[in-house]
Scaffold this motif. Structure first.
Motif, PDB file in Angstrom:
ATOM      1  N   THR A  23     -36.986  12.154  33.337  1.00  0.00           N
ATOM      2  CA  THR A  23     -36.806  11.128  32.308  1.00  0.00           C
ATOM      3  C   THR A  23     -36.442  11.799  30.998  1.00  0.00           C
ATOM      4  O   THR A  23     -37.152  12.705  30.541  1.00  0.00           O
ATOM      5  N   GLY A  25     -36.120  11.814  27.006  1.00  0.00           N
ATOM      6  CA  GLY A  25     -36.757  11.163  25.882  1.00  0.00           C
ATOM      7  C   GLY A  25     -35.737  10.530  24.959  1.00  0.00           C
ATOM      8  O   GLY A  25     -34.542  10.830  25.011  1.00  0.00           O
ATOM      9  N   ASP A  26     -36.215   9.629  24.119  1.00  0.00           N
ATOM     10  CA  ASP A  26     -35.353   9.008  23.111  1.00  0.00           C
ATOM     11  C   ASP A  26     -35.969   9.242  21.734  1.00  0.00           C
ATOM     12  O   ASP A  26     -36.901  10.031  21.583  1.00  0.00           O
ATOM     13  N   LYS A  28     -37.898   7.530  20.049  1.00  0.00           N
ATOM     14  CA  LYS A  28     -39.281   7.101  19.949  1.00  0.00           C
ATOM     15  C   LYS A  28     -40.238   8.009  20.736  1.00  0.00           C
ATOM     16  O   LYS A  28     -41.450   7.896  20.611  1.00  0.00           O
ATOM     17  N   SER A  29     -39.675   8.896  21.551  1.00  0.00           N
ATOM     18  CA  SER A  29     -40.493   9.750  22.412  1.00  0.00           C
ATOM     19  C   SER A  29     -40.849  11.044  21.695  1.00  0.00           C
ATOM     20  O   SER A  29     -40.084  11.546  20.865  1.00  0.00           O
ATOM     21  N   SER A  30     -42.004  11.584  22.047  1.00  0.00           N
ATOM     22  CA  SER A  30     -42.418  12.868  21.481  1.00  0.00           C
ATOM     23  C   SER A  30     -41.858  14.035  22.284  1.00  0.00           C
ATOM     24  O   SER A  30     -41.951  15.185  21.852  1.00  0.00           O
ATOM     25  N   TYR A  31     -41.270  13.759  23.437  1.00  0.00           N
ATOM     26  CA  TYR A  31     -40.738  14.811  24.301  1.00  0.00           C
ATOM     27  C   TYR A  31     -39.219  14.700  24.403  1.00  0.00           C
ATOM     28  O   TYR A  31     -38.625  13.673  24.108  1.00  0.00           O
ATOM     29  N   ARG A  34     -38.985  14.749  30.475  1.00  0.00           N
ATOM     30  CA  ARG A  34     -40.223  14.703  31.252  1.00  0.00           C
ATOM     31  C   ARG A  34     -39.860  14.817  32.727  1.00  0.00           C
ATOM     32  O   ARG A  34     -38.998  14.101  33.232  1.00  0.00           O
ATOM     33  N   TYR A  74     -43.569  18.382  30.504  1.00  0.00           N
ATOM     34  CA  TYR A  74     -42.859  17.869  29.335  1.00  0.00           C
ATOM     35  C   TYR A  74     -42.185  19.035  28.627  1.00  0.00           C
ATOM     36  O   TYR A  74     -42.786  20.112  28.483  1.00  0.00           O
TER      37      TYR A  74
END
Length: 390
Positions: A23, A25-26, A28-31, A34, A74
């Protein structure tokens, strides 16, 4: 999302991790990415080291996590950079703390009604100062050496001076410049301080008790007594042959009931009873035990919180409300616990999470962690100070 041919990270992760799902991240993601799957090799600690080393030139930091029984990796953008510490701050604070503790020890130890000789006054505080700072420095040095052993960047110990009062014994710390690599490292660093401090505090308190005379307590207020932990109570019994402070009588109740009540409430006050007149070294040793117990409270970023986290993970936070309720109740018998209630509310809900949470504790470390929790129970004093002025 990058095209496969422009994704330099996944081929590296795939060397160590059998990827089942990916996955991106975007904003809004902290990673950054993933990965869901499972580690290829059994030695997860070695796998983390190798993956982190491989990703470092690409400016990525991996995290190993277990969520709902599933292994995850991550990737976070950036690598940990540590800056050199300003050692002069540690040195200045050490000297200020030395004179602060020396003054506190002199106030406790000086046996003349007036200060007629400043040198004699300060010299009387040396046994207390050497004993207490020895315990405190041993505690922080234990943390420091364990961190350096595991190549974790930390500062030298900071000792915070206070001009008056026993609170001087309770403020010292080292600052970690980076997260611990895994639970084993977090545990080693967390327990090294209390165990090193205890290695000094135990002989200090036993020596101090041996130098203290057993005397009769006053028949009325004012009266001031140090609190008992299980260890301190039996240390006095070993050195003096009796449970102290002993009451003049048990008021018609079972001695067991009396001691349980006194241990948890500090009442009834043992007027006309017997207790040790604490030698300055005994006072320093007792304070060292108290400081160790406070650091081992199993919550948040305290040493005991690290122990609880490596044993139970994020489930450890469920214990925080119970600890806060307990401190609130104990605050009815010693108001200082209400300050600690605020400290736990501030620091106790956030645990220091290591980079790799997949690597478990080995059996020896798990046993040591449980032993440290037992040590906390032996050192904890429900009523640290008993003082009635009128």
């Amino acid at each position: 999302m990058l095209p496969v041919e422009l994704d330099p990270y996944t081929p590296i992760v795939a060397r160590y991790f059998r990827i089942q799902n990916l996955t991106w991240g975007d904003v809004k993601s902290s990673y950054h990415i993933r990965y869901q799957g499972e580690l290829i090799q059994e030695d997860s600690a070695a796998a983390y080291d190798s993956l982190a080393e491989a990703l470092h030139p690409l400016g990525m930091t991996p995290l190993f996590r277990i969520e709902k029984g599933q292994q995850l990796v991550y990737l976070l953008k950036g690598v940990i950079q540590t800056n050199p510490s300003k050692i002069w701050i540690n040195i200045v604070l050490l000297f200020l703390t030395f004179f602060s503790v020396l003054y506190t020890g002199a106030i406790y130890s000086y046996d003349q009604p007036e200060i007629t000789n400043t040198w004699e006054f300060l010299k009387s505080g040396i046994p207390f100062t050497v004993s207490l700072l020895g315990i405190l420095i041993a505690h922080e040095t234990g943390h420091y050496l364990a961190a350096r052993f595991h190549n974790t960047a930390v500062t030298l110990p900071y000792l915070i001076p206070f001009p008056l009062g026993l609170i001087v014994t309770m403020v010292a710390f080292i600052h970690s410049k980076e997260p611990s690599k895994n639970k084993r490292v977090l545990l080693d660093i967390g327990i090294a301080g209390p165990l090193a401090g205890l290695a000094v505090a135990i002989p200090v308190v036993l020596l101090g008790i041996s130098l203290s005379e057993v005397t009769q307590l006053p028949s009325h207020a004012p009266i001031s007594l140090e609190g008992n932990s299980i260890f301190y109570l039996f240390a006095k019994y070993i050195m003096k042959g009796e449970l102290l402070p002993s009451p003049i009588d048990y008021g018609g109740i079972s001695p067991v009931i009396y001691w349980i009540r006194y241990f948890f409430t500090g009442a009834p006050l043992p007027f006309n009873g017997r207790d040790i007149n604490m030698h300055p070294i005994a006072f320093a040793g007792w304070a060292g035990l108290l400081v160790t117990a406070l650091n081992l409270i199993p919550a948040g970023q305290l040493d005991g919180g690290h122990v609880l986290f490596v044993l139970f993970g994020k489930r450890a936070v469920r214990l925080v409300p119970f600890i806060m309720i307990t401190l609130a109740i104990l605050g009815l018998f010693w108001s200082g616990w209400w300050l600690w209630l605020i400290i736990i509310f501030w620091l106790g809900r956030v645990y220091l999470e290591p980079l790799d949470q997949i690597t478990p504790l080995d059996p020896v470390r798990k046993a040591v962690a449980l032993l440290v929790l037992v040590i906390f129970l032996l050192l904890f004093s429900p009523v640290p100070f008993i003082q009635i002025m009128n």
